[in-house]
Motif scaffolding. Structure first.
Motif, PDB file in Angstrom:
ATOM      1  N   GLU A 278    -108.929 -48.873  62.778  1.00 55.20           N
ATOM      2  CA  GLU A 278    -107.723 -48.378  63.435  1.00 55.20           C
ATOM      3  C   GLU A 278    -107.688 -48.999  64.821  1.00 55.20           C
ATOM      4  OE1 GLU A 278    -106.750 -44.206  65.392  1.00 55.20           O
ATOM      5  OE2 GLU A 278    -106.870 -44.081  63.196  1.00 55.20           O
ATOM      6  N   THR A 279    -106.553 -49.618  65.166  1.00 55.97           N
ATOM      7  CA  THR A 279    -106.427 -50.226  66.490  1.00 55.97           C
ATOM      8  C   THR A 279    -105.328 -49.532  67.271  1.00 55.97           C
ATOM      9  OG1 THR A 279    -104.916 -51.898  65.634  1.00 55.97           O
ATOM     10  CG2 THR A 279    -107.232 -52.484  65.754  1.00 55.97           C
ATOM     11  N   ARG A 280    -105.548 -49.408  68.556  1.00 55.24           N
ATOM     12  CA  ARG A 280    -104.566 -48.844  69.481  1.00 55.24           C
ATOM     13  C   ARG A 280    -104.556 -49.722  70.728  1.00 55.24           C
ATOM     14  NH1 ARG A 280    -102.349 -45.801  66.039  1.00 55.24           N
ATOM     15  NH2 ARG A 280    -103.195 -43.784  65.593  1.00 55.24           N
TER      16      ARG A 280
ATOM     17  N   ARG B  35    -112.721 -48.607  57.332  1.00 51.42           N
ATOM     18  CA  ARG B  35    -111.311 -48.505  57.687  1.00 51.42           C
ATOM     19  C   ARG B  35    -111.227 -48.717  59.187  1.00 51.42           C
ATOM     20  NH1 ARG B  35    -108.283 -43.402  58.436  1.00 51.42           N
ATOM     21  NH2 ARG B  35    -110.265 -42.509  57.841  1.00 51.42           N
TER      22      ARG B  35
END
Length: 105
Positions: free
Chosen positions: A13-15, A11
């Motif tokens: 997740e990008t920020r 999984r």
């Protein structure tokens, strides 16, 4: 030869964060999920084989072999589920033609 199949799902997740100089910094976080292994089907249970034998005994292949096999398979699938019924059907049944051409077990 031994064959091992491994599925490693991830999984992501990008920020995006302001770097203070007019640009952006992308932060990436990776979360590994549980690993799934391909396992061979469990050996057939006595109850499952009884259900298969009862369904085959209830069918009459002399009248219409294809229809009898279809009815027997549907009966097994209704009791055990389609996937398990299909595996049992492929591994635990043998149908041969007799001298008159009519299939028998």
């Amino acid at each position: 030869m031994t064959r091992v199949e491994v599925l490693t799902p991830l999984r992501l997740e990008t920020r995006f964060q302001d770097d203070g100089a007019g640009g952006w910094i992308m932060r990436l976080r990776v979360y590994p999920d549980d690993i799934a292994l391909a396992r061979p089907p469990a050996a057939p249970l006595g109850e499952e084989l009884d259900i298969l034998e009862d369904a085959l005994a209830a069918s009459d292949p002399a009248a219409d072999p294809a229809r009898a096999a279809d009815a027997a398979f549907r009966s097994v699938a209704a009791s055990l589920g389609g996937r398990r019924a299909w595996w049992l059907w492929r591994t635990a049944t043998t149908v041969e033609a007799g001298p008159d051409g009519v299939p028998h077990r």
